[in-house]
Design a protein around this motif. Sequence first.
Motif, PDB file in Angstrom:
ATOM      1  N   ILE A 118      39.689  25.218  31.506  1.00  0.00           N
ATOM      2  CA  ILE A 118      39.658  24.822  32.863  1.00  0.00           C
ATOM      3  C   ILE A 118      38.450  25.352  33.844  1.00  0.00           C
ATOM      4  N   ILE A 119      37.896  26.264  33.602  1.00  0.00           N
ATOM      5  CA  ILE A 119      37.059  26.976  34.309  1.00  0.00           C
ATOM      6  C   ILE A 119      35.801  27.048  33.460  1.00  0.00           C
ATOM      7  N   ASP A 120      34.658  26.457  33.676  1.00  0.00           N
ATOM      8  CA  ASP A 120      33.692  26.166  32.865  1.00  0.00           C
ATOM      9  C   ASP A 120      32.741  27.693  32.772  1.00  0.00           C
ATOM     10  N   GLU A 121      32.760  28.183  33.853  1.00  0.00           N
ATOM     11  CA  GLU A 121      31.711  29.540  33.922  1.00  0.00           C
ATOM     12  C   GLU A 121      32.728  30.566  34.128  1.00  0.00           C
ATOM     13  N   ILE A 122      33.845  30.828  33.334  1.00  0.00           N
ATOM     14  CA  ILE A 122      34.818  31.566  33.307  1.00  0.00           C
ATOM     15  C   ILE A 122      34.142  33.099  33.429  1.00  0.00           C
ATOM     16  N   LYS A 123      33.102  33.381  32.740  1.00  0.00           N
ATOM     17  CA  LYS A 123      32.460  34.695  33.070  1.00  0.00           C
ATOM     18  C   LYS A 123      32.152  35.255  34.208  1.00  0.00           C
ATOM     19  N   SER A 124      32.035  34.327  35.081  1.00  0.00           N
ATOM     20  CA  SER A 124      31.618  34.943  36.475  1.00  0.00           C
ATOM     21  C   SER A 124      32.952  34.925  37.186  1.00  0.00           C
ATOM     22  N   TYR A 125      34.033  34.823  36.674  1.00  0.00           N
ATOM     23  CA  TYR A 125      35.288  34.781  37.180  1.00  0.00           C
ATOM     24  C   TYR A 125      36.278  35.953  36.644  1.00  0.00           C
ATOM     25  N   GLU A 126      35.642  36.717  35.618  1.00  0.00           N
ATOM     26  CA  GLU A 126      36.454  37.496  34.872  1.00  0.00           C
ATOM     27  C   GLU A 126      36.935  38.650  35.630  1.00  0.00           C
ATOM     28  N   LEU A 127      36.186  39.419  36.556  1.00  0.00           N
ATOM     29  CA  LEU A 127      36.523  40.420  37.249  1.00  0.00           C
ATOM     30  C   LEU A 127      37.700  40.014  38.303  1.00  0.00           C
ATOM     31  N   LYS A 128      37.559  38.727  38.887  1.00  0.00           N
ATOM     32  CA  LYS A 128      38.435  38.259  40.016  1.00  0.00           C
ATOM     33  C   LYS A 128      39.738  38.079  39.061  1.00  0.00           C
ATOM     34  N   ILE A 129      39.801  37.608  37.906  1.00  0.00           N
ATOM     35  CA  ILE A 129      41.045  37.170  37.037  1.00  0.00           C
ATOM     36  C   ILE A 129      41.821  38.555  36.888  1.00  0.00           C
ATOM     37  N   LEU A 130      40.932  39.565  36.371  1.00  0.00           N
ATOM     38  CA  LEU A 130      41.437  40.999  36.219  1.00  0.00           C
ATOM     39  C   LEU A 130      42.361  41.277  37.179  1.00  0.00           C
ATOM     40  N   ALA A 131      41.651  41.382  38.563  1.00  0.00           N
ATOM     41  CA  ALA A 131      42.232  41.861  39.654  1.00  0.00           C
ATOM     42  C   ALA A 131      43.514  41.143  40.018  1.00  0.00           C
ATOM     43  N   ILE A 132      43.465  39.873  39.871  1.00  0.00           N
ATOM     44  CA  ILE A 132      44.593  39.098  40.378  1.00  0.00           C
ATOM     45  C   ILE A 132      45.950  39.453  39.468  1.00  0.00           C
ATOM     46  N   ILE A 133      45.583  39.637  38.051  1.00  0.00           N
ATOM     47  CA  ILE A 133      46.562  39.787  37.219  1.00  0.00           C
ATOM     48  C   ILE A 133      47.025  41.389  37.413  1.00  0.00           C
ATOM     49  N   SER A 134      46.236  42.192  37.884  1.00  0.00           N
ATOM     50  CA  SER A 134      46.600  43.629  37.823  1.00  0.00           C
ATOM     51  C   SER A 134      47.234  43.855  39.243  1.00  0.00           C
ATOM     52  N   ILE A 135      47.018  43.171  40.206  1.00  0.00           N
ATOM     53  CA  ILE A 135      47.728  43.247  41.741  1.00  0.00           C
ATOM     54  C   ILE A 135      49.048  42.640  41.420  1.00  0.00           C
ATOM     55  N   ALA A 136      49.178  41.402  40.647  1.00  0.00           N
ATOM     56  CA  ALA A 136      50.353  40.884  40.677  1.00  0.00           C
ATOM     57  C   ALA A 136      51.414  41.825  39.761  1.00  0.00           C
ATOM     58  N   GLY A 137      50.950  42.526  38.688  1.00  0.00           N
ATOM     59  CA  GLY A 137      51.557  43.459  38.051  1.00  0.00           C
ATOM     60  C   GLY A 137      52.109  44.695  38.766  1.00  0.00           C
ATOM     61  N   ILE A 138      51.212  45.068  39.618  1.00  0.00           N
ATOM     62  CA  ILE A 138      51.414  46.062  40.625  1.00  0.00           C
ATOM     63  C   ILE A 138      52.356  45.844  41.591  1.00  0.00           C
ATOM     64  N   MET A 139      52.418  44.544  42.067  1.00  0.00           N
ATOM     65  CA  MET A 139      53.285  44.142  43.240  1.00  0.00           C
ATOM     66  C   MET A 139      54.655  44.318  42.442  1.00  0.00           C
ATOM     67  N   VAL A 140      54.643  43.504  41.262  1.00  0.00           N
ATOM     68  CA  VAL A 140      55.929  43.331  40.460  1.00  0.00           C
ATOM     69  C   VAL A 140      56.769  44.983  40.533  1.00  0.00           C
ATOM     70  N   GLY A 141      55.821  45.784  39.751  1.00  0.00           N
ATOM     71  CA  GLY A 141      56.445  47.090  39.699  1.00  0.00           C
ATOM     72  C   GLY A 141      56.894  47.888  41.068  1.00  0.00           C
ATOM     73  N   LEU A 142      56.110  47.483  42.189  1.00  0.00           N
ATOM     74  CA  LEU A 142      56.655  48.060  43.179  1.00  0.00           C
ATOM     75  C   LEU A 142      57.933  47.726  43.909  1.00  0.00           C
ATOM     76  N   VAL A 143      57.943  46.380  43.558  1.00  0.00           N
ATOM     77  CA  VAL A 143      59.385  45.698  44.207  1.00  0.00           C
ATOM     78  C   VAL A 143      60.273  46.303  43.190  1.00  0.00           C
ATOM     79  N   GLN A 144      60.244  46.493  42.036  1.00  0.00           N
ATOM     80  CA  GLN A 144      61.331  47.026  40.993  1.00  0.00           C
ATOM     81  C   GLN A 144      61.494  48.456  41.380  1.00  0.00           C
ATOM     82  N   PHE A 145      60.475  49.286  41.665  1.00  0.00           N
ATOM     83  CA  PHE A 145      60.594  50.607  42.165  1.00  0.00           C
ATOM     84  C   PHE A 145      61.501  50.681  43.338  1.00  0.00           C
ATOM     85  N   TYR A 146      60.965  49.995  44.425  1.00  0.00           N
ATOM     86  CA  TYR A 146      61.661  50.201  45.649  1.00  0.00           C
ATOM     87  C   TYR A 146      63.025  49.519  45.785  1.00  0.00           C
ATOM     88  N   ARG A 147      63.383  48.513  45.011  1.00  0.00           N
ATOM     89  CA  ARG A 147      64.684  48.040  44.836  1.00  0.00           C
ATOM     90  C   ARG A 147      65.560  48.926  44.200  1.00  0.00           C
TER      91      ARG A 147
END
Length: 182
Positions: free
Chosen positions: A153-182
């Motif tokens: 989908i993304i031609d120059e994915i190399k330039s977006y790798e850090l952003k993709i890692l950050a998005i996946i990491s933040i999503a995982g942390i948010m899910v973990g925090l929601v579970q923890f606080y629930r």
Amino acid sequence: MSLELMIITYGYPAVVIGTLLEGETVLLLAGFLAQRGYLDLPVVIICAFLGAFLADQLWFWLGRTKGISFFPQKPFFLQKLEKTEKLIYQYKKLIIIGYRFIYGIRTITPFAIGISKKIPARQFVLLNGVSTMGWAAIIGSGGYLFGGVLGIIIDEIKSYELKILAIISIAGIMVGLVQFYR
């Protein structure tokens, strides 16, 4: 130290430690990184298996040796434990093989199985090993495929790798925090 060097140096130990704590997010990230060429997918799967399997064995052992007194007596936890114990009594072996894929009970299940004493430790180790290997292969491959699709989908994915890692990491942390606080 560059991000690439950090991933290459600490990637596999991070997968083991990460799957001890929060498996899916770490494994999806590692699968993505394997697709991008930073890690090797079969090694990622083995590392994820080791971390998740060790965590399950620890929770099983704590349930078997310490029992319910190990956890705080909070209504939310006790309700989950009761629900999980009903599933164990009803499905026994099937629950060991499938609990890892059931959102909401996968963390407490090995502990509840240990408390129940209905399933011998050897049987738990064997069935949990099979289930954990399947889980590691499926989720790790999912992260790998996700990286492949993004590369299409993304031609120059190399330039977006850090952003993709950050998005996946933040999503995982948010899910973990929601579970923890629930």
